[in-house]
Write a protein that holds these residues in place. Structure first.
Motif, PDB file in Angstrom:
ATOM      1  N   GLN A   1       0.928  -0.865   0.249  1.00 25.40           N
ATOM      2  CA  GLN A   1      -0.355   0.410  -0.291  1.00 25.40           C
ATOM      3  C   GLN A   1       0.864   0.668   0.137  1.00 25.40           C
ATOM      4  O   GLN A   1       0.808   2.694  -1.284  1.00 25.40           O
ATOM      5  CB  GLN A   1      -0.602   0.107   1.305  1.00 25.40           C
ATOM      6  CG  GLN A   1      -1.609  -0.652   1.643  1.00 25.40           C
ATOM      7  CD  GLN A   1      -2.993  -0.969   2.429  1.00 25.40           C
ATOM      8  OE1 GLN A   1      -2.502  -1.262   3.711  1.00 25.40           O
ATOM      9  NE2 GLN A   1      -4.010  -1.318   2.770  1.00 25.40           N
ATOM     10  N   PHE A   2       2.187   1.529   1.009  1.00 20.06           N
ATOM     11  CA  PHE A   2       2.312   2.621   0.902  1.00 20.06           C
ATOM     12  C   PHE A   2       3.276   2.791  -0.717  1.00 20.06           C
ATOM     13  O   PHE A   2       3.196   3.802  -0.830  1.00 20.06           O
ATOM     14  CB  PHE A   2       3.676   2.343   1.622  1.00 20.06           C
ATOM     15  CG  PHE A   2       4.902   3.234   1.779  1.00 20.06           C
ATOM     16  CD1 PHE A   2       4.222   4.634   2.640  1.00 20.06           C
ATOM     17  CD2 PHE A   2       6.121   3.419   1.584  1.00 20.06           C
ATOM     18  CE1 PHE A   2       5.434   4.784   3.254  1.00 20.06           C
ATOM     19  CE2 PHE A   2       6.780   3.770   1.765  1.00 20.06           C
ATOM     20  CZ  PHE A   2       6.829   5.701   2.305  1.00 20.06           C
ATOM     21  N   ARG A   3       4.593   1.888  -1.169  1.00 19.65           N
ATOM     22  CA  ARG A   3       4.626   1.985  -2.590  1.00 19.65           C
ATOM     23  C   ARG A   3       3.667   2.696  -3.447  1.00 19.65           C
ATOM     24  O   ARG A   3       3.770   3.485  -4.263  1.00 19.65           O
ATOM     25  CB  ARG A   3       5.068   0.382  -3.269  1.00 19.65           C
ATOM     26  CG  ARG A   3       6.163   0.387  -3.953  1.00 19.65           C
ATOM     27  CD  ARG A   3       6.412  -0.953  -4.484  1.00 19.65           C
ATOM     28  NE  ARG A   3       5.886  -1.844  -3.209  1.00 19.65           N
ATOM     29  CZ  ARG A   3       6.929  -2.603  -3.044  1.00 19.65           C
ATOM     30  NH1 ARG A   3       8.590  -3.135  -3.020  1.00 19.65           N
ATOM     31  NH2 ARG A   3       6.572  -3.789  -1.710  1.00 19.65           N
ATOM     32  N   GLU A   4       2.359   1.752  -3.569  1.00 22.72           N
ATOM     33  CA  GLU A   4       1.874   2.045  -4.774  1.00 22.72           C
ATOM     34  C   GLU A   4       0.677   3.829  -4.615  1.00 22.72           C
ATOM     35  O   GLU A   4       0.384   4.678  -5.851  1.00 22.72           O
ATOM     36  CB  GLU A   4       0.736   0.903  -4.011  1.00 22.72           C
ATOM     37  CG  GLU A   4       0.491  -0.179  -5.300  1.00 22.72           C
ATOM     38  CD  GLU A   4      -0.365  -1.135  -4.656  1.00 22.72           C
ATOM     39  OE1 GLU A   4      -1.522  -0.588  -4.212  1.00 22.72           O
ATOM     40  OE2 GLU A   4      -0.140  -2.512  -4.658  1.00 22.72           O
ATOM     41  N   HIS A  54       1.186  10.335  -1.802  1.00 21.49           N
ATOM     42  CA  HIS A  54      -0.181  10.387  -0.563  1.00 21.49           C
ATOM     43  C   HIS A  54       0.428  10.344   0.754  1.00 21.49           C
ATOM     44  O   HIS A  54       0.046  11.163   1.752  1.00 21.49           O
ATOM     45  CB  HIS A  54      -0.715   9.734  -0.908  1.00 21.49           C
ATOM     46  CG  HIS A  54      -2.132   9.552   0.046  1.00 21.49           C
ATOM     47  ND1 HIS A  54      -3.137  10.444   0.871  1.00 21.49           N
ATOM     48  CD2 HIS A  54      -2.908   9.106   1.265  1.00 21.49           C
ATOM     49  CE1 HIS A  54      -4.315  10.706   1.413  1.00 21.49           C
ATOM     50  NE2 HIS A  54      -3.448   9.387   1.766  1.00 21.49           N
ATOM     51  N   PHE A  55       1.352   9.142   0.600  1.00 21.26           N
ATOM     52  CA  PHE A  55       1.267   8.946   2.805  1.00 21.26           C
ATOM     53  C   PHE A  55       2.951   9.769   3.032  1.00 21.26           C
ATOM     54  O   PHE A  55       2.597  10.503   4.097  1.00 21.26           O
ATOM     55  CB  PHE A  55       2.069   7.738   2.637  1.00 21.26           C
ATOM     56  CG  PHE A  55       0.558   6.703   2.280  1.00 21.26           C
ATOM     57  CD1 PHE A  55      -0.186   6.598   3.485  1.00 21.26           C
ATOM     58  CD2 PHE A  55       0.600   5.478   1.311  1.00 21.26           C
ATOM     59  CE1 PHE A  55      -1.229   5.756   4.075  1.00 21.26           C
ATOM     60  CE2 PHE A  55      -0.385   4.676   1.311  1.00 21.26           C
ATOM     61  CZ  PHE A  55      -1.051   4.739   2.282  1.00 21.26           C
ATOM     62  N   VAL A  56       3.881   9.880   2.490  1.00 21.48           N
ATOM     63  CA  VAL A  56       4.311  10.817   2.586  1.00 21.48           C
ATOM     64  C   VAL A  56       3.913  12.474   2.478  1.00 21.48           C
ATOM     65  O   VAL A  56       4.510  12.859   3.238  1.00 21.48           O
ATOM     66  CB  VAL A  56       5.482  11.092   1.190  1.00 21.48           C
ATOM     67  CG1 VAL A  56       6.094  12.332   1.942  1.00 21.48           C
ATOM     68  CG2 VAL A  56       6.342   9.878   0.656  1.00 21.48           C
ATOM     69  N   LEU A 108       3.941   6.984   9.872  1.00 23.87           N
ATOM     70  CA  LEU A 108       2.959   6.268   9.647  1.00 23.87           C
ATOM     71  C   LEU A 108       3.706   5.067   9.790  1.00 23.87           C
ATOM     72  O   LEU A 108       5.310   4.836   9.629  1.00 23.87           O
ATOM     73  CB  LEU A 108       2.789   6.145   7.999  1.00 23.87           C
ATOM     74  CG  LEU A 108       2.285   5.724   7.448  1.00 23.87           C
ATOM     75  CD1 LEU A 108       0.910   5.279   7.504  1.00 23.87           C
ATOM     76  CD2 LEU A 108       2.661   6.008   5.763  1.00 23.87           C
ATOM     77  N   LYS A 109       3.190   3.557   9.749  1.00 21.09           N
ATOM     78  CA  LYS A 109       4.332   2.351  10.819  1.00 21.09           C
ATOM     79  C   LYS A 109       4.139   1.906   9.133  1.00 21.09           C
ATOM     80  O   LYS A 109       2.940   1.731   8.577  1.00 21.09           O
ATOM     81  CB  LYS A 109       3.626   1.871  11.457  1.00 21.09           C
ATOM     82  CG  LYS A 109       4.059   0.683  12.359  1.00 21.09           C
ATOM     83  CD  LYS A 109       3.653  -0.288  13.113  1.00 21.09           C
ATOM     84  CE  LYS A 109       4.176  -1.314  13.391  1.00 21.09           C
ATOM     85  NZ  LYS A 109       3.801  -2.954  14.836  1.00 21.09           N
ATOM     86  N   VAL A 110       5.021   1.453   8.600  1.00 21.27           N
ATOM     87  CA  VAL A 110       4.909   0.731   7.235  1.00 21.27           C
ATOM     88  C   VAL A 110       5.324  -1.258   7.696  1.00 21.27           C
ATOM     89  O   VAL A 110       6.252  -1.080   8.373  1.00 21.27           O
ATOM     90  CB  VAL A 110       5.636   0.735   6.034  1.00 21.27           C
ATOM     91  CG1 VAL A 110       5.897   0.516   4.951  1.00 21.27           C
ATOM     92  CG2 VAL A 110       5.000   2.220   6.050  1.00 21.27           C
ATOM     93  N   THR A 111       4.001  -2.361   7.646  1.00 16.67           N
ATOM     94  CA  THR A 111       4.758  -3.513   7.597  1.00 16.67           C
ATOM     95  C   THR A 111       5.181  -3.932   6.490  1.00 16.67           C
ATOM     96  O   THR A 111       4.435  -3.620   5.618  1.00 16.67           O
ATOM     97  CB  THR A 111       3.211  -4.168   8.304  1.00 16.67           C
ATOM     98  OG1 THR A 111       1.909  -3.802   7.050  1.00 16.67           O
ATOM     99  CG2 THR A 111       2.765  -3.236   9.945  1.00 16.67           C
ATOM    100  N   PHE A 143       8.898  -0.807   9.656  1.00 13.63           N
ATOM    101  CA  PHE A 143       9.371   0.901   9.547  1.00 13.63           C
ATOM    102  C   PHE A 143       8.334   1.775   9.985  1.00 13.63           C
ATOM    103  O   PHE A 143       7.242   1.865   9.713  1.00 13.63           O
ATOM    104  CB  PHE A 143      10.728   0.539   8.632  1.00 13.63           C
ATOM    105  CG  PHE A 143      10.335   0.691   7.314  1.00 13.63           C
ATOM    106  CD1 PHE A 143       9.732   1.839   6.112  1.00 13.63           C
ATOM    107  CD2 PHE A 143       9.665  -0.389   6.670  1.00 13.63           C
ATOM    108  CE1 PHE A 143       9.225   2.234   6.017  1.00 13.63           C
ATOM    109  CE2 PHE A 143       8.848  -0.734   5.023  1.00 13.63           C
ATOM    110  CZ  PHE A 143       8.444   0.594   4.761  1.00 13.63           C
ATOM    111  N   ILE A 144       8.694   2.541   9.817  1.00 14.50           N
ATOM    112  CA  ILE A 144       8.208   3.761  10.773  1.00 14.50           C
ATOM    113  C   ILE A 144       8.285   4.871   9.646  1.00 14.50           C
ATOM    114  O   ILE A 144       9.682   5.317   9.571  1.00 14.50           O
ATOM    115  CB  ILE A 144       8.164   4.105  12.260  1.00 14.50           C
ATOM    116  CG1 ILE A 144       8.557   3.288  13.094  1.00 14.50           C
ATOM    117  CG2 ILE A 144       8.226   5.556  12.327  1.00 14.50           C
ATOM    118  CD1 ILE A 144       7.093   2.874  12.650  1.00 14.50           C
ATOM    119  N   ILE A 145       7.742   5.615   9.454  1.00 12.59           N
ATOM    120  CA  ILE A 145       8.338   7.050   7.946  1.00 12.59           C
ATOM    121  C   ILE A 145       7.658   8.073   9.280  1.00 12.59           C
ATOM    122  O   ILE A 145       6.369   8.587   9.914  1.00 12.59           O
ATOM    123  CB  ILE A 145       6.875   7.276   7.052  1.00 12.59           C
ATOM    124  CG1 ILE A 145       7.353   5.477   6.049  1.00 12.59           C
ATOM    125  CG2 ILE A 145       7.268   7.974   5.767  1.00 12.59           C
ATOM    126  CD1 ILE A 145       8.423   5.078   5.343  1.00 12.59           C
TER     127      ILE A 145
END
Length: 90
Positions: A8-11, A15-17, A27-30, A37-39
């Motif tokens: 989801q983060f990659r796609e 938006h997430f940044v 934001l926690k990326v699983t 990892f955390i952004i």
């Protein structure tokens, strides 16, 4: 803290940044293998580093504690009107 999968983060990277930077919410990326990892925005990271520095510095923590004590007792330093004007840039 919100959590999203790495896919989801990659796609939705842009938006997430934008969300992390504008809302100041990490934001926690699983990942499938469990290594998450955390952004976090650079501004928030720097703020966290400053906080950690203060919390780990015993001398600063003692100064803060002493300042809080004198403040609550009303016995702390009171600047003159001229000093207040200088601080306020008047």
């Amino acid at each position: 803290m919100d959590s999203v999968s790495v896919n989801q983060f990659r796609e939705n990277l842009k938006h997430f940044v934008e969300q992390v930077v504008s809302q100041h919410i990490p934001l926690k990326v699983t990942r499938r293998n469990g290594e998450d990892f955390i952004i976090i925005s650079a501004e928030d990271w720097e703020r966290e580093q400053e906080t950690l520095y203060v919390l780990q510095n015993n001398s600063l923590m003692q100064q803060i504690s002493a300042s809080m004590t004198t403040h609550t007792q009303g016995s702390g330093y009171l600047p003159s009107n001229e000093e207040l004007d200088e601080i306020a840039g008047v």
